[in-house]
Scaffold this motif. Structure first.
Motif, short mmCIF file in Angstrom:
data_model
loop_
_atom_site.label_atom_id
_atom_site.label_comp_id
_atom_site.label_asym_id
_atom_site.label_seq_id
_atom_site.Cartn_x
_atom_site.Cartn_y
_atom_site.Cartn_z
N HIS A 103 -18.24 16.83 42.01
CA HIS A 103 -19.26 16.44 42.98
C HIS A 103 -18.95 15.05 43.54
CE1 HIS A 103 -21.29 19.44 40.37
NE2 HIS A 103 -21.79 19.86 41.53
N ILE A 104 -19.63 14.71 44.63
CA ILE A 104 -19.40 13.41 45.27
C ILE A 104 -19.72 12.26 44.32
CG2 ILE A 104 -21.70 13.36 46.29
CD1 ILE A 104 -18.42 11.97 47.81
N ALA A 149 -17.07 -0.41 48.54
CA ALA A 149 -18.35 -1.06 48.82
C ALA A 149 -18.78 -0.79 50.26
CB ALA A 149 -18.24 -2.56 48.58
N GLY A 150 -20.04 -0.45 50.45
CA GLY A 150 -20.58 -0.23 51.79
C GLY A 150 -20.34 1.15 52.35
N VAL A 151 -19.63 2.01 51.62
CA VAL A 151 -19.32 3.36 52.08
C VAL A 151 -20.27 4.35 51.40
CG1 VAL A 151 -17.56 5.17 52.20
CG2 VAL A 151 -16.91 2.77 52.48
N LYS A 152 -21.08 5.05 52.21
CA LYS A 152 -22.07 5.97 51.66
C LYS A 152 -21.98 7.33 52.33
CE LYS A 152 -25.33 2.15 50.87
NZ LYS A 152 -26.68 1.61 51.20
N PRO A 153 -22.12 8.41 51.57
CA PRO A 153 -22.10 9.75 52.19
C PRO A 153 -23.27 9.91 53.14
CG PRO A 153 -21.92 9.88 49.78
CD PRO A 153 -22.31 8.47 50.10
N VAL A 154 -23.02 10.57 54.26
CA VAL A 154 -24.09 10.84 55.22
C VAL A 154 -25.09 11.81 54.59
CG1 VAL A 154 -24.62 11.93 57.44
CG2 VAL A 154 -22.71 10.33 57.25
N ILE A 155 -24.58 12.78 53.82
CA ILE A 155 -25.48 13.68 53.07
C ILE A 155 -25.94 12.92 51.83
CG2 ILE A 155 -25.66 15.84 51.78
CD1 ILE A 155 -23.46 16.98 53.56
N SER A 156 -27.20 12.56 51.80
CA SER A 156 -27.70 11.72 50.71
C SER A 156 -28.78 12.38 49.86
CB SER A 156 -28.26 10.41 51.28
OG SER A 156 -29.29 10.67 52.21
N ASP A 157 -29.17 13.61 50.23
CA ASP A 157 -30.27 14.26 49.52
C ASP A 157 -29.82 15.16 48.38
OD1 ASP A 157 -29.09 16.12 51.17
OD2 ASP A 157 -30.97 17.03 51.83
N ARG A 158 -28.50 15.27 48.16
CA ARG A 158 -28.01 16.10 47.06
C ARG A 158 -26.61 15.67 46.65
NH1 ARG A 158 -27.42 19.01 51.75
NH2 ARG A 158 -25.42 20.06 52.10
N PHE A 161 -23.47 16.84 46.44
CA PHE A 161 -22.74 18.00 46.92
C PHE A 161 -21.37 18.16 46.28
CE2 PHE A 161 -22.14 14.52 49.96
CZ PHE A 161 -20.77 14.45 50.06
N THR A 162 -20.88 19.39 46.31
CA THR A 162 -19.60 19.75 45.69
C THR A 162 -18.44 19.51 46.65
OG1 THR A 162 -20.68 21.44 44.34
CG2 THR A 162 -18.29 21.61 44.59
N ILE A 163 -17.38 18.91 46.12
CA ILE A 163 -16.16 18.70 46.91
C ILE A 163 -15.12 19.77 46.59
CG2 ILE A 163 -14.23 17.12 47.34
CD1 ILE A 163 -16.11 14.82 46.83
N ALA A 164 -15.03 20.14 45.31
CA ALA A 164 -14.05 21.14 44.90
C ALA A 164 -14.46 21.76 43.57
CB ALA A 164 -12.66 20.52 44.79
N THR A 165 -13.88 22.91 43.27
CA THR A 165 -14.08 23.55 41.97
C THR A 165 -12.72 24.01 41.43
OG1 THR A 165 -14.36 25.77 42.92
CG2 THR A 165 -16.35 24.41 42.68
N VAL A 166 -12.68 24.24 40.13
CA VAL A 166 -11.49 24.84 39.52
C VAL A 166 -11.89 26.24 39.08
CG1 VAL A 166 -9.78 24.71 37.68
CG2 VAL A 166 -10.61 22.61 38.75
N ALA A 167 -11.32 27.22 39.75
CA ALA A 167 -11.69 28.61 39.51
C ALA A 167 -10.57 29.36 38.82
CB ALA A 167 -12.04 29.29 40.84
N GLY A 168 -10.92 30.45 38.17
CA GLY A 168 -9.91 31.30 37.56
C GLY A 168 -9.15 32.04 38.65
N SER A 169 -7.85 32.22 38.46
CA SER A 169 -7.05 32.92 39.45
C SER A 169 -7.31 34.42 39.39
CB SER A 169 -5.56 32.66 39.21
OG SER A 169 -5.15 33.26 37.98
#
Length: 213
Positions: A160-161, A168-177, A179-187
């Motif tokens: 997640h984010i 410093a000073g860098v904030k995600p525009v989506i701030s209410d959750r 959110f997921t950036i990536a997952t590791v899934a089974g092949s």
């Protein structure tokens, strides 16, 4: 943050489609500088300079200086248009950057230490949900990219984010959750092996039941 650069430009007295076509016939790219509570400024840029900047990467996240007939203006590229057939630049929009200017920008995501992820080592697959993340930050402090460390990531884990260290000073525009950036899934191969194992176990159970009968 990518290294700033400078472009030379000429002011355009006339605007509109006819003027823009005339600029392109001269081998230049029409553009507009706007923002910072000043009137828009129409300019013409070198086609070669803009082409290589756009296709060189990081164009929309790097502050530049435009020398307009000797007057230097600090800007951030905000948008550009490419010819739909030939893919060459036909127009660029620039935002004036002042001392306190803050902007929303899409920043690329880089992943490191895949070799240190137990899940990937066991055949898991990195599933990238977001190749870019939109941030709100000072125009003079835009990160070139954000880094996601995959060390220790297991199959089934989500990154997640909140797990990413931001400047410093860098904030995600989506701030209410968170959110997921990536997952590791089974092949798919792992899933196939698991299905085969389940089928084998089921057959064994059936045969054992028949033997008992």
């Amino acid at each position: 943050m990518s290294a700033p650069y400078e472009l030379k430009a000429e002011a355009r007295e006339q605007v509109g489609k006819g003027s823009a076509r005339a600029v392109r016939r001269e081998g230049k790219v029409p553009a507009v500088i706007y923002g910072d509570k000043q009137p828009p400024l129409a300019i013409a840029l070198s086609y070669k300079d803009i082409f290589y900047k756009i296709h060189g990467g990081g164009f929309l996240t790097t502050v530049a200086t435009i020398d307009v007939d000797g007057k230097k203006i600090q800007v951030l590229p905000k948008d550009f248009q490419l010819d739909p057939v030939k893919d060459f630049p036909i127009h660029v929009d620039f935002l004036r950057v002042g001392r306190n200017t803050e902007v929303n920008v899409n920043v690329p995501v880089h992943f490191i230490n895949e070799e240190k992820s137990p899940g990937i080592k066991r055949g898991g697959v990195l599933n990238v949900v977001r190749h870019e993340v939109e941030f709100h930050c000072p125009a003079n402090a835009i990160p070139e990219f954000i880094t996601v460390d995959l060390s220790g990531a297991e199959i089934g884990d989500s990154i997640h984010i909140s797990a990413v260290q931001l400047p410093a000073g860098v904030k995600p525009v989506i701030s209410d959750r968170d959110f997921t950036i990536a997952t590791v899934a089974g092949s798919s191969a792992m899933k196939s092996d698991a299905s085969e194992a389940e089928e084998t176990a089921a057959v064994a159970d059936d045969e054992a039941e028949e033997t008992e009968e």
